[in-house]
Design a protein around this motif. Structure first.
Motif, PDB file in Angstrom:
ATOM      1  N   LYS A  55       0.700  -0.811   2.122  1.00 28.57           N
ATOM      2  CA  LYS A  55      -0.350  -1.717   2.558  1.00 28.57           C
ATOM      3  C   LYS A  55      -0.911  -2.468   1.352  1.00 28.57           C
ATOM      4  O   LYS A  55      -0.493  -2.243   0.225  1.00 28.57           O
ATOM      5  CB  LYS A  55      -1.456  -0.939   3.281  1.00 28.57           C
ATOM      6  CG  LYS A  55      -0.981  -0.322   4.598  1.00 28.57           C
ATOM      7  CD  LYS A  55      -2.133   0.347   5.358  1.00 28.57           C
ATOM      8  CE  LYS A  55      -1.649   0.890   6.693  1.00 28.57           C
ATOM      9  NZ  LYS A  55      -2.738   1.531   7.474  1.00 28.57           N
ATOM     10  N   ARG A  56      -1.838  -3.334   1.622  1.00 28.10           N
ATOM     11  CA  ARG A  56      -2.412  -4.179   0.577  1.00 28.10           C
ATOM     12  C   ARG A  56      -2.828  -3.352  -0.643  1.00 28.10           C
ATOM     13  O   ARG A  56      -3.504  -2.327  -0.517  1.00 28.10           O
ATOM     14  CB  ARG A  56      -3.631  -4.923   1.122  1.00 28.10           C
ATOM     15  CG  ARG A  56      -4.297  -5.817   0.108  1.00 28.10           C
ATOM     16  CD  ARG A  56      -5.549  -6.444   0.687  1.00 28.10           C
ATOM     17  NE  ARG A  56      -6.253  -7.246  -0.307  1.00 28.10           N
ATOM     18  CZ  ARG A  56      -7.461  -7.774  -0.148  1.00 28.10           C
ATOM     19  NH1 ARG A  56      -8.101  -7.593   0.999  1.00 28.10           N
ATOM     20  NH2 ARG A  56      -8.018  -8.469  -1.118  1.00 28.10           N
ATOM     21  N   ASN A  63       8.471  -6.241   7.513  1.00 25.87           N
ATOM     22  CA  ASN A  63       7.071  -6.342   7.903  1.00 25.87           C
ATOM     23  C   ASN A  63       6.838  -5.516   9.170  1.00 25.87           C
ATOM     24  O   ASN A  63       7.365  -5.830  10.241  1.00 25.87           O
ATOM     25  CB  ASN A  63       6.711  -7.809   8.153  1.00 25.87           C
ATOM     26  CG  ASN A  63       5.259  -7.987   8.587  1.00 25.87           C
ATOM     27  OD1 ASN A  63       4.466  -7.048   8.542  1.00 25.87           O
ATOM     28  ND2 ASN A  63       4.903  -9.197   8.989  1.00 25.87           N
ATOM     29  N   GLY A  99       3.617  -4.662  10.090  1.00 18.15           N
ATOM     30  CA  GLY A  99       2.225  -4.851  10.470  1.00 18.15           C
ATOM     31  C   GLY A  99       2.085  -5.681  11.736  1.00 18.15           C
ATOM     32  O   GLY A  99       3.067  -6.107  12.348  1.00 18.15           O
ATOM     33  N   HIS A 153       7.317  -2.091   5.265  1.00 13.96           N
ATOM     34  CA  HIS A 153       8.153  -0.898   5.101  1.00 13.96           C
ATOM     35  C   HIS A 153       9.263  -1.242   4.122  1.00 13.96           C
ATOM     36  O   HIS A 153       9.973  -2.236   4.291  1.00 13.96           O
ATOM     37  CB  HIS A 153       8.744  -0.486   6.445  1.00 13.96           C
ATOM     38  CG  HIS A 153       9.519   0.791   6.399  1.00 13.96           C
ATOM     39  ND1 HIS A 153       8.912   2.021   6.180  1.00 13.96           N
ATOM     40  CD2 HIS A 153      10.850   1.048   6.516  1.00 13.96           C
ATOM     41  CE1 HIS A 153       9.832   2.973   6.191  1.00 13.96           C
ATOM     42  NE2 HIS A 153      11.013   2.411   6.383  1.00 13.96           N
ATOM     43  N   ASP A 181      -0.704  -1.802  -2.678  1.00 13.60           N
ATOM     44  CA  ASP A 181       0.289  -0.783  -3.014  1.00 13.60           C
ATOM     45  C   ASP A 181       1.491  -1.383  -3.749  1.00 13.60           C
ATOM     46  O   ASP A 181       1.829  -2.555  -3.569  1.00 13.60           O
ATOM     47  CB  ASP A 181       0.794  -0.094  -1.742  1.00 13.60           C
ATOM     48  CG  ASP A 181      -0.277   0.709  -1.030  1.00 13.60           C
ATOM     49  OD1 ASP A 181      -1.298   1.036  -1.663  1.00 13.60           O
ATOM     50  OD2 ASP A 181      -0.085   1.004   0.172  1.00 13.60           O
ATOM     51  N   GLU A 223       1.315  -5.047   6.060  1.00 15.19           N
ATOM     52  CA  GLU A 223       1.954  -3.734   5.903  1.00 15.19           C
ATOM     53  C   GLU A 223       3.469  -3.931   5.911  1.00 15.19           C
ATOM     54  O   GLU A 223       4.014  -4.518   6.849  1.00 15.19           O
ATOM     55  CB  GLU A 223       1.542  -2.794   7.029  1.00 15.19           C
ATOM     56  CG  GLU A 223       2.124  -1.386   6.893  1.00 15.19           C
ATOM     57  CD  GLU A 223       1.623  -0.422   7.961  1.00 15.19           C
ATOM     58  OE1 GLU A 223       2.015   0.758   7.922  1.00 15.19           O
ATOM     59  OE2 GLU A 223       0.849  -0.862   8.839  1.00 15.19           O
ATOM     60  N   SER A 238       6.010   3.112   3.865  1.00 14.95           N
ATOM     61  CA  SER A 238       5.288   1.906   4.259  1.00 14.95           C
ATOM     62  C   SER A 238       4.138   1.657   3.298  1.00 14.95           C
ATOM     63  O   SER A 238       3.432   2.596   2.901  1.00 14.95           O
ATOM     64  CB  SER A 238       4.769   2.029   5.698  1.00 14.95           C
ATOM     65  OG  SER A 238       5.842   2.022   6.615  1.00 14.95           O
ATOM     66  N   ALA A 278       2.592 -11.077   6.584  1.00 14.53           N
ATOM     67  CA  ALA A 278       2.530 -10.252   5.371  1.00 14.53           C
ATOM     68  C   ALA A 278       2.986 -11.071   4.171  1.00 14.53           C
ATOM     69  O   ALA A 278       3.734 -12.048   4.315  1.00 14.53           O
ATOM     70  CB  ALA A 278       3.399  -9.003   5.514  1.00 14.53           C
TER      71      ALA A 278
END
Length: 217
Positions: A141-142, A158, A160, A125, A144, A123, A139, A164
């Motif tokens: 995620k996978r 990062n 998450g 930002h 996107d 994840e 933000s 990442a």
């Protein structure tokens, strides 16, 4: 009074300049000759007869980079002039980032390209600031995507719980990069009084920043 034809020429010229980007190729391909000493606005081509399938393949993103550094990131480029000669004259470049937990790609710009970023893992930002000072951030995620417009300051962080990975495509063969700290890293140094006044800092604070961001010899 200006003639209508002259005004039309000026307007057409401005439109052409505003929409200019990398020139279109004039051949099927132009595999970069990385050994050539010829200096042009781009890279010299190898003879078409010596081009190979491997010139158009790229395997530089298979391994993860070392993120053991103050920013917690690792960059792997896919550029015509570095390691992907088949991209020469095609008008784009690639980049892969590995991020440790909390890893940051600090605010920077690409003066010659827009960038589309894709999250492969984790994840992240991301955000950019427009010329009016407005922040656009979210933000990802996978799976996107996010786009950074050409020339605008942007960043990646990062957020998450672990490692990442992102991959970016930039619509310029040589997009360039300039970090927001460039004014403190300039060589020779920008006059201290200029930066102190511009950023409302004390001279000693400016000198500390210039020392901190001075490029390695």
């Amino acid at each position: 009074m200006a003639k209508p034809f002259a005004i039309l020429v000026v307007v057409a010229s401005l439109v052409a300049l505003a929409s200019a980007s990398d020139a279109d190729p004039i051949n099927d391909y132009c595999v970069a000759d990385l050994a050539s000493k010829i200096t042009i606005n781009g890279l010299a081509c190898k003879p078409a007869s010596s081009a190979m399938s491997e010139d158009f393949a790229f395997r530089g993103f298979r391994k993860d980079g070392d993120t053991n550094n103050p920013l917690g990131i690792a960059l792997a480029p896919g550029f015509a002039g570095i390691n992907y000669p088949g991209l020469n004259t095609l008008g784009f470049a690639l980049a892969k980032f590995n991020y440790a937990k909390g890893g940051l790609v600090p605010p920077h710009t690409h003066p010659r390209a827009a960038e589309v970023i894709y999250v492969v893992k984790g994840e992240v930002h991301v955000g950019f600031v427009d010329t009016a000072g407005k922040l656009f951030a979210t933000s990802l995620k996978r799976g996107d995507f996010f786009v950074f417009p050409k020339g605008l300051v942007h960043f990646q962080l990062n957020v998450g719980s672990g490692h990442a990975v992102t991959i970016s495509v930039l619509n310029g063969q040589n997009p360039g990069v300039q970090f927001s700290t460039a004014v403190f890293a300039a060589q020779p140094s920008i006059d201290t009084s200029v930066l102190a006044r511009a950023f409302q800092l004390k001279d000693m604070d400016v000198m500390d920043l210039q020392t901190k961001f001075k490029p390695a010899a």
